[in-house]
Design a protein around this motif. Structure first.
Motif, PDB file in Angstrom:
ATOM      1  N   THR A  94      32.265  29.074  59.039  1.00  0.00           N
ATOM      2  CA  THR A  94      31.711  28.548  57.800  1.00  0.00           C
ATOM      3  C   THR A  94      31.110  29.707  57.005  1.00  0.00           C
ATOM      4  O   THR A  94      30.223  30.394  57.506  1.00  0.00           O
ATOM      5  CB  THR A  94      30.620  27.505  58.110  1.00  0.00           C
ATOM      6  OG1 THR A  94      31.153  26.590  59.048  1.00  0.00           O
ATOM      7  CG2 THR A  94      30.193  26.788  56.859  1.00  0.00           C
ATOM      8  N   ASP A  95      31.604  29.905  55.810  1.00  0.00           N
ATOM      9  CA  ASP A  95      31.113  31.002  54.963  1.00  0.00           C
ATOM     10  C   ASP A  95      31.132  32.349  55.670  1.00  0.00           C
ATOM     11  O   ASP A  95      30.213  33.156  55.526  1.00  0.00           O
ATOM     12  CB  ASP A  95      29.662  30.727  54.504  1.00  0.00           C
ATOM     13  CG  ASP A  95      29.630  29.682  53.418  1.00  0.00           C
ATOM     14  OD1 ASP A  95      30.622  29.585  52.682  1.00  0.00           O
ATOM     15  OD2 ASP A  95      28.623  28.972  53.314  1.00  0.00           O
ATOM     16  N   TYR A  96      32.183  32.579  56.466  1.00  0.00           N
ATOM     17  CA  TYR A  96      32.184  33.781  57.301  1.00  0.00           C
ATOM     18  C   TYR A  96      32.109  35.063  56.482  1.00  0.00           C
ATOM     19  O   TYR A  96      31.465  36.026  56.869  1.00  0.00           O
ATOM     20  CB  TYR A  96      33.394  33.805  58.238  1.00  0.00           C
ATOM     21  CG  TYR A  96      34.718  34.025  57.541  1.00  0.00           C
ATOM     22  CD1 TYR A  96      35.412  32.941  57.020  1.00  0.00           C
ATOM     23  CD2 TYR A  96      35.273  35.282  57.408  1.00  0.00           C
ATOM     24  CE1 TYR A  96      36.625  33.130  56.381  1.00  0.00           C
ATOM     25  CE2 TYR A  96      36.484  35.474  56.766  1.00  0.00           C
ATOM     26  CZ  TYR A  96      37.153  34.389  56.254  1.00  0.00           C
ATOM     27  OH  TYR A  96      38.343  34.582  55.606  1.00  0.00           O
ATOM     28  N   MET A  97      32.781  35.037  55.310  1.00  0.00           N
ATOM     29  CA  MET A  97      32.808  36.261  54.509  1.00  0.00           C
ATOM     30  C   MET A  97      31.386  36.652  54.082  1.00  0.00           C
ATOM     31  O   MET A  97      30.971  37.806  54.196  1.00  0.00           O
ATOM     32  CB  MET A  97      33.677  35.991  53.277  1.00  0.00           C
ATOM     33  CG  MET A  97      34.205  37.212  52.625  1.00  0.00           C
ATOM     34  SD  MET A  97      35.464  38.030  53.623  1.00  0.00           S
ATOM     35  CE  MET A  97      34.728  39.629  53.734  1.00  0.00           C
ATOM     36  N   THR A 116      36.660  44.438  62.216  1.00  0.00           N
ATOM     37  CA  THR A 116      36.832  44.414  60.771  1.00  0.00           C
ATOM     38  C   THR A 116      38.312  44.471  60.420  1.00  0.00           C
ATOM     39  O   THR A 116      39.173  44.533  61.305  1.00  0.00           O
ATOM     40  CB  THR A 116      36.024  45.562  60.123  1.00  0.00           C
ATOM     41  OG1 THR A 116      36.009  45.373  58.718  1.00  0.00           O
ATOM     42  CG2 THR A 116      36.631  46.915  60.454  1.00  0.00           C
ATOM     43  N   ALA A 117      38.604  44.412  59.135  1.00  0.00           N
ATOM     44  CA  ALA A 117      39.983  44.396  58.669  1.00  0.00           C
ATOM     45  C   ALA A 117      40.012  44.834  57.221  1.00  0.00           C
ATOM     46  O   ALA A 117      39.139  44.464  56.451  1.00  0.00           O
ATOM     47  CB  ALA A 117      40.560  42.985  58.790  1.00  0.00           C
ATOM     48  N   ASP A 122      37.008  43.029  54.245  1.00  0.00           N
ATOM     49  CA  ASP A 122      36.255  44.015  53.466  1.00  0.00           C
ATOM     50  C   ASP A 122      35.921  45.297  54.217  1.00  0.00           C
ATOM     51  O   ASP A 122      34.830  45.848  54.066  1.00  0.00           O
ATOM     52  CB  ASP A 122      34.918  43.415  52.968  1.00  0.00           C
ATOM     53  CG  ASP A 122      35.144  42.457  51.823  1.00  0.00           C
ATOM     54  OD1 ASP A 122      36.292  42.361  51.360  1.00  0.00           O
ATOM     55  OD2 ASP A 122      34.170  41.823  51.376  1.00  0.00           O
ATOM     56  N   ALA A 123      36.845  45.785  55.033  1.00  0.00           N
ATOM     57  CA  ALA A 123      36.561  47.007  55.782  1.00  0.00           C
ATOM     58  C   ALA A 123      36.236  48.177  54.852  1.00  0.00           C
ATOM     59  O   ALA A 123      35.278  48.915  55.086  1.00  0.00           O
ATOM     60  CB  ALA A 123      37.750  47.363  56.674  1.00  0.00           C
ATOM     61  N   ARG A 250      40.629  42.831  45.949  1.00  0.00           N
ATOM     62  CA  ARG A 250      39.882  41.586  45.774  1.00  0.00           C
ATOM     63  C   ARG A 250      40.747  40.361  45.560  1.00  0.00           C
ATOM     64  O   ARG A 250      40.570  39.367  46.197  1.00  0.00           O
ATOM     65  CB  ARG A 250      38.899  41.690  44.621  1.00  0.00           C
ATOM     66  CG  ARG A 250      37.676  42.464  45.046  1.00  0.00           C
ATOM     67  CD  ARG A 250      36.569  42.290  44.065  1.00  0.00           C
ATOM     68  NE  ARG A 250      35.694  43.424  44.169  1.00  0.00           N
ATOM     69  CZ  ARG A 250      34.915  43.850  43.208  1.00  0.00           C
ATOM     70  NH1 ARG A 250      34.895  43.191  42.063  1.00  0.00           N
ATOM     71  NH2 ARG A 250      34.149  44.872  43.388  1.00  0.00           N
ATOM     72  N   GLN A 251      41.635  40.386  44.612  1.00  0.00           N
ATOM     73  CA  GLN A 251      42.414  39.188  44.319  1.00  0.00           C
ATOM     74  C   GLN A 251      43.879  39.598  44.311  1.00  0.00           C
ATOM     75  O   GLN A 251      44.198  40.702  43.869  1.00  0.00           O
ATOM     76  CB  GLN A 251      41.991  38.658  42.944  1.00  0.00           C
ATOM     77  CG  GLN A 251      42.370  37.238  42.657  1.00  0.00           C
ATOM     78  CD  GLN A 251      41.668  36.234  43.536  1.00  0.00           C
ATOM     79  OE1 GLN A 251      42.214  35.803  44.534  1.00  0.00           O
ATOM     80  NE2 GLN A 251      40.468  35.818  43.170  1.00  0.00           N
ATOM     81  N   GLU A 252      44.746  38.710  44.783  1.00  0.00           N
ATOM     82  CA  GLU A 252      46.160  39.101  44.834  1.00  0.00           C
ATOM     83  C   GLU A 252      46.819  38.968  43.470  1.00  0.00           C
ATOM     84  O   GLU A 252      47.623  38.083  43.224  1.00  0.00           O
ATOM     85  CB  GLU A 252      46.898  38.278  45.887  1.00  0.00           C
ATOM     86  CG  GLU A 252      46.520  38.726  47.288  1.00  0.00           C
ATOM     87  CD  GLU A 252      47.510  38.275  48.346  1.00  0.00           C
ATOM     88  OE1 GLU A 252      48.708  38.124  48.038  1.00  0.00           O
ATOM     89  OE2 GLU A 252      47.079  38.082  49.491  1.00  0.00           O
ATOM     90  N   VAL A 253      46.458  39.853  42.589  1.00  0.00           N
ATOM     91  CA  VAL A 253      47.079  39.871  41.269  1.00  0.00           C
ATOM     92  C   VAL A 253      47.701  41.230  40.990  1.00  0.00           C
ATOM     93  O   VAL A 253      48.185  41.467  39.891  1.00  0.00           O
ATOM     94  CB  VAL A 253      46.076  39.535  40.149  1.00  0.00           C
ATOM     95  CG1 VAL A 253      45.624  38.104  40.262  1.00  0.00           C
ATOM     96  CG2 VAL A 253      44.892  40.464  40.177  1.00  0.00           C
ATOM     97  N   PHE A 254      47.696  42.109  41.982  1.00  0.00           N
ATOM     98  CA  PHE A 254      48.304  43.421  41.802  1.00  0.00           C
ATOM     99  C   PHE A 254      49.456  43.572  42.790  1.00  0.00           C
ATOM    100  O   PHE A 254      49.263  43.456  43.990  1.00  0.00           O
ATOM    101  CB  PHE A 254      47.277  44.533  42.006  1.00  0.00           C
ATOM    102  CG  PHE A 254      46.142  44.465  41.023  1.00  0.00           C
ATOM    103  CD1 PHE A 254      46.285  44.996  39.742  1.00  0.00           C
ATOM    104  CD2 PHE A 254      44.944  43.860  41.369  1.00  0.00           C
ATOM    105  CE1 PHE A 254      45.237  44.915  38.834  1.00  0.00           C
ATOM    106  CE2 PHE A 254      43.896  43.776  40.463  1.00  0.00           C
ATOM    107  CZ  PHE A 254      44.049  44.305  39.197  1.00  0.00           C
TER     108      PHE A 254
END
Lengths: 527, 310
Positions: A94-97, A116-117, A122-123, A250-254
């Motif tokens: 729950t809310d792990y990030m 981490t990853a 967010d490594a 951050r977001q998969e838009v690239f």
């Protein structure tokens, strides 16, 4: 015996070499070097006279099985070998990030090893923010010699930021975590899709068949989680264009343009017909009732619904399919013959994962970084410890037959055995194949995938997000506002809605961000 | 020796009221630790926060963390939604609370009144997560309770989860349902505090129930109302995150009428985990809230000096 001896010798040798240079080096990396500079040398040339507890932080829910009992046994062995014991610090799902980052931000020495990853935990931002200890090669050679020897030099390169190693990669472990759809083979055959679902057109036919023939089954009882939305959007892109996702932004838009031209950033989100096509297809699916009308607020557990025969599909990755869903479905819906449709397979656009999809880091405030490395080295390379930590107690939780791991009858990992969630140093040299996984299926599909797959082309770049952080925040927000509506076909006019989305991205400085990403790629790989 | 005399006077006064001060002490300590000690934390809003360097050594970046609030172009929408919802909650809430407490106070049966109060009070303790599930199971299109009722009686159910217009009403209703019982207590206590002799006198003079409510109860409740109002307006820019986030979730088709500053910030920060921007938003809300309280208080002071907070 011979092997242990040679490792021992190597350790002693490495240490005596390193000892001259370590003192200055270590104080430079802020590693408390009490044990290194201490004169009381143990049998391996390293002082382990003081018993320490190493705290290992991992994501996962606190288990209710025999983890404590197995850990007690493991700690006996660890105490014997390096005079340390291991304690697991759980970051619950729950809310792990948020909790993960918060724990790292507020560390006070109570965490040593951090799973981490680079793509899902967010490594790199944490390395940039100073949450991890830079690991000098001397430190690694001395305290994690087996790991240091196992990881090739070019892989260490991929774990560096500003010239310093921050991550120990899980690079000797084959896994398929490319996403796609799990569907029922029995329904697919009834629907006349003889070879299984292997493209989006098949999937549409499959969903339509379920809608027409099984009124009590939702073709895909989806939940509009951010991850599902992203995977759908990216999945369509990979299936219809040669684009490659660039992680760590951050977001998969690239996306890179293609495997032949990876360092040009694709303008898929700004122009071209494919995104409109996607929006229109999803609108058609929505109107056909392939998911619930209120899918955006749906809270159902899709996988449980599939187990119960109420959902015709679930969206996740290959590994989940052969290790969990396929075996479970064989039990709960006999004959369901669950197959896998891999995003990108219709287009032969499959990327194998980055080696830092799982990695171990040392917390920057760790009080015993040396011992933490020693423990990690054993967890990853010592056969006895590896098996204890991964599978539990031999004879109680499992037995071995060849390279197959057999669980006792009625074994339930939720109630028995160990949960260590050690996804940061699994080792194929020591892995056993769990007999309850669908290996036949795995062996059938993975060679096909492996043939298609190309290595992740951006392993060496660690983006500095500072110059575009404002833009990225706004882009994230726009993405999370528009994309769910596109993915679940909730707009009245998809083409106009996509245009609106594109305009919003432009206004948010998406093009500036693209240029920045391209120039950072160029500075690493040349233009 | 002016100053010394002043100090002596203060000490004397403190000694005189020592019991009262002692009773105040827990509250004073609470506010010092929970409200004043963390104040330097505001500084984070002006830093590029580095975990290792901490509060005092992280680099200073000026107003940069505030930028994202205004560059998104969403600020106007967010401000409008946040303020309008709060105005609706405050006004509708207080009016309903007042009306219900007056009605309750007129009820003769003690047992009925106590049961009614307890039942009204109950929803206050239900978490927003459960509330959202209740609402979802009532009104979702495919199998919601109300949807089934409507369809059963031959009607056509609205697809509420894709109708932004419906949500201000739904959210205000849910908020009322949750908070009315709690708010009633304050008004009910104020009504109980009204001197019975005034009521007696009115009754003797021949005033009927309605007249007594209009001429006595409501005017007597005015100071309570004003104080509650002043307390509430300080939070005019602070939305009830739990309520909005749970009811609406990630359903972006409803954002035009349901997105408030908190939910927007939550979604932005979820990806970047940026403390500094989070604190920047908090600081912005607090400063505006402070301004609004001061403005309202001075307004009240001008109209009815007795009701002002300070």
């Amino acid at each position: 015996m011979k092997k242990t001896l040679s490792i021992l010798l190597a350790t002693v040798f490495a240490f005596s070499l390193a000892a001259c240079g370590t003192r200055g080096e270590q104080s430079a990396t802020q590693a408390p070097s009490a044990s290194a500079s201490s004169s009381a040398a143990g049998p391996e040339g390293i002082d382990t006279s003081q018993h320490v507890v190493i705290n290992y932080m991992t994501t996962g829910d606190i288990p209710n099985n025999d983890t404590d009992a197995v850990m007690a046994e493991l700690n006996k062995v660890l105490t014997e070998k390096v005079n340390a014991e291991l304690n697991i610090r759980w970051i619950e799902w729950t809310d792990y990030m948020t909790n993960y980052n918060l724990t790292l931000a507020s560390q006070d020495g109570s965490v040593d090893l951090v799973g981490t990853a680079s793509d899902w935990l967010d490594a790199w931002p944490n390395s940039q923010n100073g949450a991890f200890l830079p690991l000098s090669e001397e430190l690694l050679k001395t305290y994690a010699p087996q790991t240091y020897a196992q990881v090739p030099a070019e892989n260490w390169e991929l774990c560096k930021f500003n010239g310093q190693i921050y991550l120990i990669p899980e690079d000797n472990y084959a896994q398929w975590i490319n996403h796609g759809f799990m569907y029922r083979g029995d329904y697919a055959r009834e629907a006349g899709i003889a070879n299984g679902v292997h493209n989006w057109a098949d999937l549409e036919k499959y969903f339509q068949y379920i809608k027409d023939s099984y009124p009590d089954v939702v073709p895909w009882d989806a939940k509009a989680d951010a991850s599902i939305v992203t995977q759908m959007s990216t999945g369509w892109n990979h299936s219809k264009t040669p684009n490659i996702t660039i992680d760590g932004l951050r977001q998969e838009v690239f996306f890179g343009e293609s495997k032949d031209n990876p360092y040009t950033v694709s303008r898929y989100f700004l122009e071209g017909a494919e995104l409109v096509n996607f929006a229109q297809t999803m609108k058609k699916w929505n109107d056909a009732g392939f998911w619930r009308e209120d899918v955006l607020n749906n809270t159902v557990d899709t996988r449980e619904a599939m187990y119960a025969g109420q959902s015709g599909a679930d969206q996740h990755h290959v590994s989940t399919w052969y290790s969990t869903v396929r075996p479970e479905m064989d039990k709960k819906q006999p004959g369901s013959d669950v197959g896998f449709f891999l995003f990108g397979e219709e287009n032969s656009n499959v990327i194998s994962i980055n080696i830092t999809h799982g990695a171990m880091a040392i917390a920057s405030k760790s009080k015993n970084p040396e011992r933490a490395l020693m423990v990690y080295d054993l967890l990853r390379n010592d056969p006895e410890i590896y098996r204890l930590f991964q599978y539990g107690r031999e004879g109680v939780d499992y037995t071995v037959d060849g390279n197959m791991l057999l669980r006792p009858d009625g074994f339930d990992n939720a109630l028995q055995g160990i949960s260590s969630n050690f996804w940061w140093g699994r080792n194929d040299s020591l892995e056993l194949r769990q007999s309850n996984f669908a290996w036949d299926e795995y062996d059938k599909v993975t060679p096909i995938y492996a043939e298609m797959a190309v290595p992740y082309p951006y392993g060496q770049v660690i983006f500095d997000l500072e110059p575009i952080s404002t833009e990225l925040d706004t882009i994230s927000n726009i993405y999370s506002t528009y994309m769910p509506i596109i993915v679940f076909g909730k707009s009245a006019d998809p083409a106009a809605y996509v245009q609106e989305f594109r305009d919003a991205l432009k206004n948010a400085g998406y093009e500036k961000a693209i240029n920045e990403v391209e120039s950072q790629l160029a500075s690493v790989y040349g233009s | 020796m002016e100053a010394r005399a002043k100090i002596a006077w203060h000490v004397k006064k403190a000694a005189k009221y020592k019991t009262l001060l002692l009773m105040c002490l827990p509250a004073i300590i609470f506010f010092i630790f929970m409200s004043y000690v963390p104040l330097p934390g505001m500084w984070v809003a002006f830093l590029r926060f580095d975990y290792n360097k901490g509060l005092f050594k992280s680099p200073f970046v000026g107003w940069k963390n505030f930028e994202f609030l205004f560059t998104s172009g969403q600020m106007w929408l967010l401000l409008r939604n946040t303020i309008l919802y709060n105005v609706a909650f405050i006004l509708v809430g207080n009016v309903v609370q007042m009306a219900l407490s007056i009605l309750l106070s007129e009820v003769a049966s003690d047992r009925f009144r106590k049961t009614a109060q307890s039942i009204m009070f109950l929803p206050y303790f239900i978490s927003a997560v459960l509330v959202s599930l209740l609402v979802y199971n009532l009104i979702n299109y495919d199998y919601g309770f109300i949807s089934n009722l409507v369809r059963g009686s031959g009607g056509e159910m609205a697809k509420l989860y894709s109708m932004p217009k419906a949500w201000p009403v739904i959210i205000v209703l849910v908020n009322l349902w949750q908070t009315t019982g709690y708010g009633c207590i304050v008004y009910f206590a104020a009504i109980m505090g009204i001197d019975p002799s005034i009521m007696e006198a009115a009754r003797v003079d021949g005033a009927n129930g309605l007249q007594r409510i209009r001429r006595i109860t409501i005017p007597m409740l005015k100071p309570t109302f004003v104080i509650l109002l002043l307390f509430a307006v300080g939070g005019i820019l602070k939305g009830n995150f739990g309520l909005f986030y749970n009811l609406v979730g990630n359903n972006s088709s409803l954002f035009s009428t349901t997105d408030i500053i908190e939910t927007y910030v939550y979604r932005s920060m979820l990806n970047s985990f940026n403390f500094s921007q989070g604190s920047a938003v908090g600081l912005f809300q607090s400063v505006v809230g402070f301004g609004v309280v001061m403005a309202c208080n001075s307004l009240v002071k001008r109209i009815e000096p007795d009701y002002a907070l300070f």
